[in-house]
Design a protein around this motif. Structure first.
Motif, short mmCIF file in Angstrom:
data_model
loop_
_atom_site.label_atom_id
_atom_site.label_comp_id
_atom_site.label_asym_id
_atom_site.label_seq_id
_atom_site.Cartn_x
_atom_site.Cartn_y
_atom_site.Cartn_z
N THR A 91 -5.58 -1.48 -9.06
CA THR A 91 -5.51 -0.27 -8.25
C THR A 91 -4.09 0.24 -8.32
O THR A 91 -3.14 -0.48 -7.99
N ASN A 96 -1.76 3.54 -7.20
CA ASN A 96 -1.68 4.75 -6.36
C ASN A 96 -3.03 5.13 -5.78
O ASN A 96 -3.40 6.31 -5.75
N GLY A 97 -3.79 4.14 -5.34
CA GLY A 97 -5.06 4.40 -4.68
C GLY A 97 -6.24 4.62 -5.61
O GLY A 97 -7.37 4.79 -5.16
N ASP A 100 0.78 -1.22 0.00
CA ASP A 100 0.00 0.00 0.00
C ASP A 100 0.82 1.28 0.00
O ASP A 100 0.33 2.32 -0.39
N GLN A 144 -1.03 -1.46 -6.45
CA GLN A 144 -1.30 -1.83 -5.06
C GLN A 144 -2.18 -3.06 -4.96
O GLN A 144 -2.04 -3.84 -4.03
#
Length: 179
Positions: free
Chosen positions: A68, A70-71, A50, A60
Motif C-alpha cells: 500500500t 499513499n493509500g 499512515d 504504508q
C-alpha cells in the motif's frame, strides 16, 4: 554564565584533569548496544506509518502479495522511481535481471541508491546484476521487502534521490520455484 573568576578556576584545574586521565585507563561505559532484531523492529514501526507528507510517496503497508503506497493498494512487484509507482514484471527474486531494471540505462538524473526488496528473505545479488547497477552509477541496498519499504520511506523523506524495486514480501526462495 560563568564569570572571569570561574573561568580561571576551570583553567587551573585543566592540568590536573589531563594528568589524571593519563594515569587511569578509560573505563568502558556500561551501555548496552541494541540488538539488530530490536533495531529493525523499531525501524519498521516508525517508518511504515499512515501519514504521508504532501507530494511524496510513502509505503504504508505491505502484505504477502503487494504493498500500500499513499493509500493505494498494489498487487505484485513495484518499481518506484522519482515518486512514480510502476507495476514491475519480476514475480520473484530470481526474475530480477539487468533487463528488468533497464529503465536505469536511460533515466536522468540517476538515483543515488537502488533499494532492492528481495521478498521475505535477503537474497545474494549475482555478479552480473551488481555490474549493471554499478555501471549506472547507483549504489545497491538489497534487503527483505519489509525493510526495503522502510528504508525507501526514510531516504525519500530526507529528499535523497532514491529508487525502489520490490517483489512482494510473501515471496521466498521456495515459493519462487513454484510460481
Amino acid at each position: 554564565m560563568v564569570g572571569g573568576g570561574g573561568r580561571q578556576k576551570v583553567a587551573s584545574m585543566l592540568p590536573y584533569l589531563v594528568k589524571t586521565l593519563r594515569k587511569e585507563p578509560l573505563k568502558p561505559a556500561n551501555q548496552i548496544l541494541p540488538s539488530l532484531r530490536r533495531t529493525f523492529s523499531l525501524y519498521d514501526q516508525i517508518n511504515l506509518i499512515d501519514s504521508v507528507p504532501e507530494g511524496q510517496l510513502r509505503f504504508q503497508r505491505y502484505s504477502d502479495t503487494g504493498f500500500t503506497v499513499n493509500g493505494v493498494e498494489y498487487e505484485g512487484s513495484l518499481l518506484i522511481v522519482e515518486n512514480k509507482v510502476m507495476s514491475w514484471a519480476p514475480k520473484n527474486f530470481s526474475e530480477i535481471t539487468a533487463e528488468s531494471l533497464s529503465i536505469f540505462r536511460i533515466l536522468r538524473p540517476v538515483p543515488e541508491i537502488l533499494i532492492l526488496g528481495c521478498g521475505r528473505h535477503i537474497e545474494p545479488v549475482g555478479p552480473e546484476l551488481h555490474r549493471f547497477i554499478r555501471s549506472t552509477g547507483m549504489k545497491l541496498e538489497a534487503v527483505d521487502s519489509r525493510n526495503a519499504a522502510s528504508t525507501y520511506n526514510i531516504l525519500n523523506e530526507e529528499g535523497r534521490p532514491v529508487a525502489a524495486a520490490l517483489v512482494p514480501y510473501g515471496t521466498t526462495p521456495e515459493s519462487s520455484s513454484t510460481m
